[in-house]
Design an enzyme around this catalytic site. Sequence first.
Site, PDB file in Angstrom:
ATOM      1  N   TYR A 126       0.792  -1.225   0.000  1.00 49.75           N
ATOM      2  CA  TYR A 126       0.000   0.000   0.000  1.00 49.75           C
ATOM      3  C   TYR A 126       0.829   1.282   0.000  1.00 49.75           C
ATOM      4  O   TYR A 126       0.789   2.051  -0.950  1.00 49.75           O
ATOM      5  CB  TYR A 126      -0.974  -0.003   1.186  1.00 49.75           C
ATOM      6  N   PRO A 164     -11.283  -0.095  -3.057  1.00 48.68           N
ATOM      7  CA  PRO A 164     -12.530  -0.717  -3.516  1.00 48.68           C
ATOM      8  C   PRO A 164     -13.741   0.175  -3.259  1.00 48.68           C
ATOM      9  O   PRO A 164     -13.760   0.960  -2.309  1.00 48.68           O
ATOM     10  CB  PRO A 164     -12.633  -1.996  -2.671  1.00 48.68           C
ATOM     11  N   HIS A 181      -7.526   1.474   1.081  1.00 48.73           N
ATOM     12  CA  HIS A 181      -7.287   0.091   1.455  1.00 48.73           C
ATOM     13  C   HIS A 181      -6.216  -0.157   2.509  1.00 48.73           C
ATOM     14  O   HIS A 181      -6.170  -1.227   3.106  1.00 48.73           O
ATOM     15  CB  HIS A 181      -6.919  -0.687   0.187  1.00 48.73           C
ATOM     16  N   SER A 217     -12.029 -11.672  -5.427  1.00 53.82           N
ATOM     17  CA  SER A 217     -12.316 -11.624  -4.012  1.00 53.82           C
ATOM     18  C   SER A 217     -13.782 -11.912  -3.746  1.00 53.82           C
ATOM     19  O   SER A 217     -14.648 -11.387  -4.437  1.00 53.82           O
ATOM     20  CB  SER A 217     -11.978 -10.225  -3.503  1.00 53.82           C
TER      21      SER A 217
END
Length: 615
Positions: free
Chosen positions: A96, A109, A332, A543
């Site tokens: 990240y 997301p 995220h 996912s």
Amino acid sequence: NIQRTCPVSLTKVASRYLIHQDSLPKLPVPELRQTCQRYLAVLEPLVSDEELEHTRTLVADFMVPGGVGERLQKGLERRARKMDNWLSDWWLQSAYLEFRMPVVVYSSPGVVLPRAEFQDRQGQMRYAAKLIAGVLDFKTKIDNGTLPVEYMVGKPLCMNQYYQILSSCRIPGPKRDMVVNHSLGKAPPTHVTVVHNYQFFVLDVYNSDGTPLTVDQIYMQLEKIWNSSLQTNKEPIGILTSQHRNTWGKAYANLIKDKTNKESVRAIQKSIFIVCLDAPMPRASDEMYRSRVAVQMLHGGGSRWNSGNRWFDKTLQFIIGEDGSCGLIYEHAPAEGPPIMSLVDHVVEYTKKSEMVRSPMIPLPMPQKLRFNITPETKKDIEKAKQNMNILVQDLEMKVIVFSHFGKNVPKSYKMSPDAFIQIALQLAYFRMYHVCCSTYESASLRMFRLGRTDTIRSTSMDSLRFAQAMDDPTKTSVEKVALLQKAVNAHRVYTDMAIRGQAIDRHLLGLKLQAIEDLTSMPEIFMDTSYAVALHYSLSTSQVSAKTDCVMCYGPVVPDGYGVCYNSMQEHINFSVSAFNSCAETNAAKLARGLEEALLDMRALLEQTPKAKL
């Protein structure tokens, strides 16, 4: 940079919130030999025989007793003894904070919630007020430690991520970012940020005695915000947060040189969360509606629409459109999908409650509007950010579908894991499109371990490949096909179980590689090999994000020629999102989505036409 959630169902049990944290086991370091053997097995369907042979030699060298692999393994084991979790900080940094692509599309997301019942601004504001109250209700559970501990396969899970999602924000840096969490300070924040027409407001949501404002009070405050931001003539300062991280890091340093700007940015960063009151988006047909809302959640639709009505660095942004479209986007770095969905489920249930109507309380002060002084340089940065955002918007193809034929019920009736069933259907759909299989990522939760994040379930196996090859082979009988399907589903189930117990290969290999960097030794050949690059080129990034709410999560692909596939399987239907980039001629999200529907139906038909006795 891939992540997200877990294909194993969670159970909640009420108990004191952090009671288990200290008793949770530490993330294990798998055995070196085991990981090396499993790595070769993972490569088998993905690389040519020559490449595999070459990699076998490198792996054998890596595993030589007293060699480099053993030395790095010992280093990792030492790290694991010293730390609460040998992986979590490395993962936060490498997946990240050091990832320099924009967070928009590439990392954050979005979640599409069921369409709300309103069609006007009063409805929008009433819904926003309930939603804010719902989040504050959830926050109370976090703050006083009454959130039920979650369990997976009978084991308690780490609850740390719940403490990271509110009052936190990412901060850009020139080479790497950081995340600040203000809920841990001496004076935790008591305000949310509201954005309307690109203008940011501080909305205090607690009374002086510490009680949260009522829905009515919040509604009245939102009315004031709305009425004092009717024009969109302001510079969309928030769009700066959508840039490449290095670019935004430079622009950020310039922006906060000004004292007013610095204070305004600080107020946004410190807020509990953000509520974006969006302008209406272009109308879409019922069939296209969810796909349109998905892009509204992911990127806002471009600079003409709502992309400037965001602060993409903020961990949690709820988005409410005037036309009933609603959802959220989250940054995220601090957390995966499940804690976010847990919050979503709570808030959605809360908004359904009929409120007690209270008489007007003491009048509340006007929410403070955040001011920005825009220098010519910042204005240029904003223009550049608009252009880049519009290019990205044009490039992203997003398809959301509701597969209405069946849900978890069908695989379960054949004693198959619904997640494995869907993953094998995706393998079949991809194989039918490309006549090869590809490296596939499915996130698995490591929350059985203290501070656990994720590892990778590798859905592509020799078993999934054999089934995909056999499915359309006229020389194979349906009994043979069913046997191969069961074998593929079972292989997926076994890998999943291995992953959630900390025995998968991907984070271990990453750890060995990072250990080599830390030791300043030369990079082992195994990590310079083309096979390793192929293994990490996830053309399918997938996912399962389960929720009680009839919603779906969505995100962009993680490679230029790949797909992002997310799904929420309900009892009798499945919500899917499929993304791809238009700039890649070989990918087509709509086509893969159709192929996935066909694969699911074909697999059900195969099972139905084969006598149960043979299953």
